[in-house]
Design a protein around this motif. Structure first.
Motif, mmCIF file in Angstrom:
data_model
loop_
_atom_site.group_PDB
_atom_site.id
_atom_site.type_symbol
_atom_site.label_atom_id
_atom_site.label_comp_id
_atom_site.label_asym_id
_atom_site.label_seq_id
_atom_site.Cartn_x
_atom_site.Cartn_y
_atom_site.Cartn_z
ATOM 1 N N MET A 1 0.852 -1.188 0.000
ATOM 2 C CA MET A 1 0.000 0.000 0.000
ATOM 3 C C MET A 1 0.886 1.235 0.000
ATOM 4 O O MET A 1 1.791 1.336 0.823
ATOM 5 N N ARG A 2 0.597 2.156 -0.858
ATOM 6 C CA ARG A 2 1.412 3.366 -0.888
ATOM 7 C C ARG A 2 0.540 4.600 -1.026
ATOM 8 O O ARG A 2 -0.318 4.656 -1.912
ATOM 9 N N ILE A 3 0.731 5.554 -0.143
ATOM 10 C CA ILE A 3 0.035 6.828 -0.292
ATOM 11 C C ILE A 3 0.664 7.554 -1.459
ATOM 12 O O ILE A 3 1.857 7.855 -1.440
ATOM 13 N N ALA A 4 -0.143 7.784 -2.489
ATOM 14 C CA ALA A 4 0.390 8.303 -3.745
ATOM 15 C C ALA A 4 0.028 9.762 -3.953
ATOM 16 O O ALA A 4 0.615 10.445 -4.787
ATOM 17 N N ALA A 5 -0.949 10.255 -3.185
ATOM 18 C CA ALA A 5 -1.344 11.658 -3.326
ATOM 19 C C ALA A 5 -2.008 12.129 -2.048
ATOM 20 O O ALA A 5 -2.664 11.342 -1.361
ATOM 21 N N ILE A 6 -1.803 13.411 -1.721
ATOM 22 C CA ILE A 6 -2.406 14.001 -0.528
ATOM 23 C C ILE A 6 -3.119 15.289 -0.935
ATOM 24 O O ILE A 6 -2.584 16.085 -1.709
ATOM 25 N N PHE A 7 -4.328 15.457 -0.408
ATOM 26 C CA PHE A 7 -5.126 16.634 -0.762
ATOM 27 C C PHE A 7 -5.582 17.371 0.493
ATOM 28 O O PHE A 7 -5.786 16.765 1.545
ATOM 29 N N ASP A 8 -5.737 18.690 0.347
ATOM 30 C CA ASP A 8 -6.285 19.494 1.437
ATOM 31 C C ASP A 8 -6.910 20.740 0.810
ATOM 32 O O ASP A 8 -6.445 21.219 -0.225
ATOM 33 N N ASN A 9 -7.957 21.250 1.456
ATOM 34 C CA ASN A 9 -8.605 22.424 0.853
ATOM 35 C C ASN A 9 -8.040 23.734 1.375
ATOM 36 O O ASN A 9 -8.486 24.806 0.983
ATOM 37 N N ASP A 10 -7.041 23.634 2.266
ATOM 38 C CA ASP A 10 -6.422 24.840 2.805
ATOM 39 C C ASP A 10 -5.307 25.301 1.863
ATOM 40 O O ASP A 10 -4.290 24.622 1.715
ATOM 41 N N PRO A 11 -5.480 26.480 1.239
ATOM 42 C CA PRO A 11 -4.467 26.977 0.286
ATOM 43 C C PRO A 11 -3.095 27.104 0.936
ATOM 44 O O PRO A 11 -2.075 26.934 0.265
ATOM 45 N N ALA A 12 -3.079 27.363 2.249
ATOM 46 C CA ALA A 12 -1.791 27.530 2.931
ATOM 47 C C ALA A 12 -1.014 26.222 2.977
ATOM 48 O O ALA A 12 0.216 26.217 3.066
#
Lengths: 207, 207
Positions: free
Chosen positions: A110-121
DNA sequence: TAGATTGTTAATCGATTAACAATC
DNA sequence: TAGATTGTTAATCGATTAACAATC
């Protein structure tokens, strides 16, 4: 022999527990293990272990037990952990940090391939070697990178809208840490891992 | 009427889910709810909700449904969430940070009252308003502060020894995030919340 | 009253466990 | 062979669901 009957969720929940113990046995160089010994160590009834395993095939030898290496291989196959599975993480807060860093240490498929967040900072910053992206890029990125599973670590208020994006992108399974139920309009596997609920049900057993 | 029959774990796992939805209804000012409506929102069979609740007492009104405020109060009572329950957190790593900060926001009757870590560099530092203590002080602190539940967020290799300390201190329940089974020599409730296992069982359902 | 919804029973479904023949 | 242990059946146990009388 391998049965065609439906595998229950309870069995699938136990397989990773078996796998973990078997991996440990591999590390310490144990070649063979009996259902008796596994059950004693994992607090599971030995008959249940044998039944669980036998629903996938004849993995053991009568009078001997199970070959550790062989069984590890088989359980990995069953859990589809023998090919890399890419995972998306949505929510780069404290919990997201914890999971991404933890995951970086696991020599898993298992590999975390992408990370998302809605905080522009947060977007553009790097976490566990991965650049955090805005939610707007989620659908495209998930599809392009063939990401199949997702971990939601956003606040409850945002969980459903994030899930909607994931569903749109064609995700196949979700592990939801947000304390809320997620509704899906198509067939997708959703597992829950909510700390508050776990603690609250623990409180029931106080004397 | 309230039954004396044993309450199953499955029921206890669902009560926090009911409570969460009912709290939401309180917030938006809904006074009454039917098992039908709850079931629709939580993806639970309405008959099951009625059966779950009726095992603790007659909480509803035929033809009307359940009074939201009353039911919240009752479920809180059942889960023993109407008195403050003090919780210890062991392991001030990323996951410990996430949980302690999250917990600080919850207007719950659960309160993290002490945090422990075996890293001398961390001891003395403050996390979510609490000074991190060394493991040597665990038994004494837990007993003095009447801490009843514990959350383990240490690595798997340290989990059992931490659990032993907690058992010695008289803890009543443990929520274990470490990817390992914990053995206890006396009666204590242990719940597991292992991210790796959850993800691995999710992988099984990939098409 | 008519409509709605609970609490509860009975039926169904599913999961766990004990027991043992097969066999290494 | 004797001892050990699997795979599997049958029995048990438990959880879910459908149905409906009671009643608001």
């Amino acid at each position: 022999m391998a049965k065609s009957e439906k595998i229950s969720e309870a069995v699938v929940r136990r397989l990773p527990i078996y796998l973990r113990y078997l991996s440990y046995l591999q590390q310490v160089g144990v070649a063979t293990v009996s259902s008796q010994q596994m059950g004693k160590n994992l607090d599971v009834n030995p008959a249940q272990i044998r039944k669980d395993l036998s629903s996938f095939g004849d993995f053991g030898k009568k009078g001997i037990g199970y070959d550790v290496n062989y069984l590890v291989e088989k359980i990995r196959q069953i859990l589809k952990l023998n090919e890399e599975i890419r995972v998306a993480l949505i929510g780069a807060g404290h919990l997201g940090h914890a999971i991404s860093n933890y995951n970086a240490h696991v020599e898993d498929y298992m590999r975390i391939a992408a990370i998302f967040d809605n905080d522009p900072a947060k977007c553009g910053k790097v976490l566990a070697g991965i650049t955090i992206q805005p939610l707007e890029e989620l659908v495209e990125t998930v599809q392009r990178q063939k990401i199949r599973l997702a971990i939601i670590t956003v606040p409850a208020s945002a969980a459903q809208s994030v899930a909607n994006l994931l569903l749109e992108a064609g995700i196949e399974g979700i592990l939801n840490f947000a304390p809320t139920t997620i509704r899906a309009d198509r067939d997708v596997r959703i597992h829950y891992a909510d700390v508050t609920s776990s603690l609250q049900s623990l409180a029931y057993y106080l004397t």
